[in-house]
Write an enzyme that holds these catalytic residues in place. Structure first.
Site, short mmCIF file in Angstrom:
data_model
loop_
_atom_site.label_atom_id
_atom_site.label_comp_id
_atom_site.label_asym_id
_atom_site.label_seq_id
_atom_site.Cartn_x
_atom_site.Cartn_y
_atom_site.Cartn_z
N HIS A 47 0.82 -1.22 0.00
CA HIS A 47 0.00 0.00 0.00
C HIS A 47 0.85 1.27 0.00
O HIS A 47 0.42 2.32 0.47
CB HIS A 47 -1.00 0.01 1.16
CG HIS A 47 -2.13 0.98 0.98
ND1 HIS A 47 -2.80 1.12 -0.21
CD2 HIS A 47 -2.70 1.88 1.83
CE1 HIS A 47 -3.75 2.03 -0.09
NE2 HIS A 47 -3.70 2.51 1.14
N HIS A 107 0.07 2.48 7.70
CA HIS A 107 0.06 3.02 6.34
C HIS A 107 1.49 3.36 5.88
O HIS A 107 2.24 3.98 6.63
CB HIS A 107 -0.77 4.31 6.29
CG HIS A 107 -2.14 4.12 5.73
ND1 HIS A 107 -3.21 3.68 6.49
CD2 HIS A 107 -2.63 4.32 4.48
CE1 HIS A 107 -4.29 3.61 5.73
NE2 HIS A 107 -3.96 3.99 4.51
N SER A 142 -1.95 5.67 10.88
CA SER A 142 -1.01 6.56 10.20
C SER A 142 0.38 6.40 10.79
O SER A 142 0.54 6.25 12.00
CB SER A 142 -1.47 8.01 10.36
OG SER A 142 -0.45 8.91 9.96
N TYR A 188 -12.43 1.05 1.84
CA TYR A 188 -12.29 0.82 3.28
C TYR A 188 -13.42 -0.03 3.85
O TYR A 188 -14.48 -0.19 3.24
CB TYR A 188 -12.26 2.17 4.01
CG TYR A 188 -10.94 2.89 3.89
CD1 TYR A 188 -10.05 2.93 4.95
CD2 TYR A 188 -10.58 3.53 2.70
CE1 TYR A 188 -8.83 3.60 4.85
CE2 TYR A 188 -9.37 4.19 2.58
CZ TYR A 188 -8.50 4.22 3.66
OH TYR A 188 -7.30 4.87 3.55
#
Length: 728
Positions: free
Chosen positions: A115, A225, A280, A503
């Site tokens: 990702h 992420h 994050s 999502y």
């Protein structure tokens, strides 16, 4: 630079004395999938201005093949890409079928994207995910499909008797929940079972050659992420996951005495994602760029605007943050790898796989019959996240909509009352389930899959599941396996796998309609449908029952191919009495370790040749006999190749090459080399190769302590060289 803590480097790689798992064979493979490094929109942030313009580190497909005593096979591939598209996976299987027959199929191959948001786009067949990358681009698609297939071929060819060793542990301070107010909407009793609002669990599986006792591969899963590189970055990068993988592979190769450059390593380490939907890596959190104050926590806005609310850290810039978060993953993975002692007794390799129409799933929740919905995206989707805010006046947490954008929506596709009620409280911005030109805008048919390697069960999550969503899926799979006789299973979540369906939040998180909820495309009961489906697959897996697919996804390759709006390369030029490869700016004559060497060259467009398996640059060191040895290439995390267009009309450009000299680099004489291809002005001529070389420069020893003071690092120090870099 590779800067690693003492705890990381002071490891003694050990071999377990546990009994070898009977009958299991495994192999690893590795292929370059970097793709076009010039003027191709990146896939991830949907930022129109973010087009490739060089390389921070190369992208790779890392494959792991497994075969049991009965000859049953499976493959897991960790792909340095933003996502996987169904048409890409279908192409990979088509290639494998031509090479290896029916050994690998859609059902027993799991493709999991890291990702990263810093890779070239143009490989997705669903329109919503293709718009921001200007449609389809053959160079990207073919590079990915061929590279992934090649990595599986290499893994299959290297099958050997193998034992697997398992370990898990927690990694702190490497991610924060970017929608904490949504997480708090989950039941208090459920939240009380977990110490943190992100999954800090890291899972490691060590692959050990059963004959030699030497490790040759590592599987790792951790939820975060890869958005340390922000939406202003133009260099292709594997981000923090790619950094961690490269550090691990280079360290292991050094330990084995092979000391190869990235791209030629023998040890393969994958750093796969998990339930990272709301996690994050920017651990300093979101702040208002104009005032420095914290953003509004519920809407992620500053003065009512989302574009000024941006998360950052923990480093001084995005390259430093990438290094720090990558370093943390590398360090913890190495600790778990070194201490892995639990032998996995692999009785069989199997899978459970099914395509389902997720837009119309009927299920019972709390005694009430509910259903999923045709896909739709909410208003808060357009607000973006604190990792990369959107460009319009949208805000997170919007449950009412906007009259102007309702008008725009009506032009594209106006949702009917049934669709509006089904998605409530989401105000629909894009009614994607009813938008079909030039292809379906989002998927309806979803690929669901479990892979079983003995007690290890890998759940292929077909999108970005939030922390609590992933926990519920994992528990459902664990329970279904145990209820059907498979106790003690090691269930791991592998995020962004096989396709991308945006999502998945919990029902409770959905009510807040922050970005993740607005992007939960099948409505408020999406997660419940996935929990039901994965539970069904787990029961089938435990009882060795076949599950049939009554529906299959469309292959959009034929439809999307005609929609390609990436500008072609017309020609390259340098002017009269100039040559491609000329050095425009030479490096200084002398450097100290810890400084950055830079040079500029006249160059051609990097899309003339993607240099797959090659490099646009080399750092070389002079040997005692006057020869040159390669120290680093453009895959190294300590180098950067930047492509700068200096005159678009005349087709002129420069290559800027940088090398961050590692602290423990050997003193001596060095040089930089640049390689490229240019397209002649005469259009019937094919691209031609060139190279350029800088003057020699000297690298001197420097005081390590002085360097640490100058750069602000406060770490203990120990030497340990790997390839052209250093581990500290």
């Amino acid at each position: 630079m590779l800067l690693l803590s003492v705890a990381t480097v002071l490891v003694v790689l050990t071999s377990s004395t546990a009994v070898q798992a009977q009958g299991l064979e495994a192999g690893v493979g590795y292929a370059d999938i970097t793709g076009p490094a010039g003027e191709v929109p990146m896939m991830g942030y949907a930022e129109a201005s973010q087009k490739t313009a060089g390389i921070h580190m190369r992208l790779f497909a890392r494959a792991f093949a497994f075969r049991d005593a009965e000859g049953r096979s499976a493959a897991f591939v960790n792909v340095d890409a933003g996502m996987i598209s169904p048409m890409m996976k279908l192409k990979v299987i088509e290639i494998l079928k031509s090479k290896l027959g029916s050994t690998y199929t859609e059902a027993n191959v799991l493709l999991s994207a890291t990702h990263t948001h810093s890779g070239p786009g143009g490989y997705h067949g669903y329109t919503l995910y293709a718009i921001s990358t200007l449609g389809y681009f053959a160079d990207t698609f073919n590079t990915l499909a061929n590279g992934i297939a090649r990595s599986i071929e290499l893994a299959h060819a290297s099958l050997r008797p193998t034992k697997l060793q398992f370990n898990s542990g927690q990694l702190a301070n490497s991610g924060v929940n970017r929608s904490p107010t949504s997480y708090l909407l989950n039941p208090e009793s459920e939240r009380a079972r977990y110490e943190h609002n992100t999954d800090r669990d890291m899972t490691v599986v060590k692959l050990v050659d059963a004959n030699s006792g030497k490790p040759f591969g590592m599987l790792n899963w951790f939820a975060v992420h890869p958005t340390s590189m922000n939406n202003t970055n133009l260099l292709i990068s594997g981000d923090n996951k790619g950094w961690a993988a490269q550090a691990f592979e280079r360290f292991m190769d050094y330990q084995a005495g092979t000391n190869t450059l990235p791209g030629g390593q023998r040890f393969v380490a994958s750093f796969a994602n998990a339930n990272e939907g709301d996690v994050s890596p920017n651990t300093d959190g979101p702040r208002c760029m104009d005032t420095g104050e914290p953003c509004d926590i519920a809407t992620s806005t500053c003065g009512g605007k989302a574009k000024h609310c941006v998360a950052s850290g923990p480093g001084k810039d995005m390259l430093d943050s990438t290094r720090i978060i990558g370093l943390k993953q590398f360090g913890r993975a190495m600790e778990l790898f070194d201490s892995a002692k639990e032998e996995l007794a692999v009785d069989s390799v199997s899978y459970s796989h099914q395509y389902v129409d997720m837009s119309n799933q009927q299920l019972t929740v709390n005694g009430r019959r509910v259903r999923t919905c045709p896909p739709a995206m909410g208003f808060s989707f357009a607000a973006g996240t604190t990792d990369g805010p959107g460009g319009f006046d949208f805000t997170q947490g919007d449950t009412s909509g906007n009259p102007f954008w309702n008008l725009v929506r009506g032009i594209l596709s106006k949702p009917n009352e049934e669709q509006i009620n089904c998605h409530s409280p989401k105000p629909i911005l894009l009614n994607t389930g009813y938008m079909t030109f030039p292809t379906d805008w989002q998927p309806k048919v979803i690929e669901t899959q479990l892979l079983k390697i003995g007690p290890l069960v890998i759940v292929a999550l077909p999108g970005e599941f939030t922390t609590m969503s992933g926990r519920r899926v994992r528990e459902a799979v664990q329970k279904a396996l145990a209820d059907n006789g498979m106790t003690g299973a090691k269930v791991v979540l592998s995020g962004v796998s096989n396709l991308y369906s945006s999502y998945v939040t919990t029902f409770e998180e959905y009510q807040a309609q922050r970005y993740e909820a607005a992007s939960t495309i099948f409505g408020p009961h999406t997660l419940s449908a996935y929990v039901q489906q994965f539970g069904k697959l787990a029961a089938a897996l435990a009882t060795n029952t076949a599950v049939q697919s009554e529906i299959h996804p469309p292959n959009n390759l034929g439809s999307i191919k005609g929609w390609s709006f990436v500008s072609p390369i017309v020609y390259d030029s340098v002017g009269i009495n100039r040559n491609f490869g000329d050095v425009v700016q030479q490096p200084a004559s002398s450097y100290s370790a810890g400084q950055t060497v830079s040079a500029k060259f006249r160059t051609g467009h990097p899309r003339n040749n993607m240099m797959l398996g090659g490099t646009f640059l080399l750092v070389q060191k002079k040997t005692e006999n006057g020869g040159w040895v390669d120290v680093c290439n453009d895959a190294c995390v300590e180098t950067r190749f930047s492509w700068i267009r200096t005159n678009g009309v005349l087709g002129r450009s420069e290559a800027h090459i940088e090398w961050d000299i590692p602290v423990c680099a050997q003193p001596g004489i060095y040089r930089l080399k640049h390689f490229g291809w240019y397209k002649p002005v005469l259009i019937w001529e094919s691209p031609k190769s060139f190279s350029g070389t800088t003057n020699e420069f000297t690298v001197k020893n420097s005081s390590l302590r002085r360097f640490l003071r100058r750069t602000g690092y406060t770490i203990d120090v120990i030497n340990g060289k790997i390839g052209g870099g250093c581990l500290l």
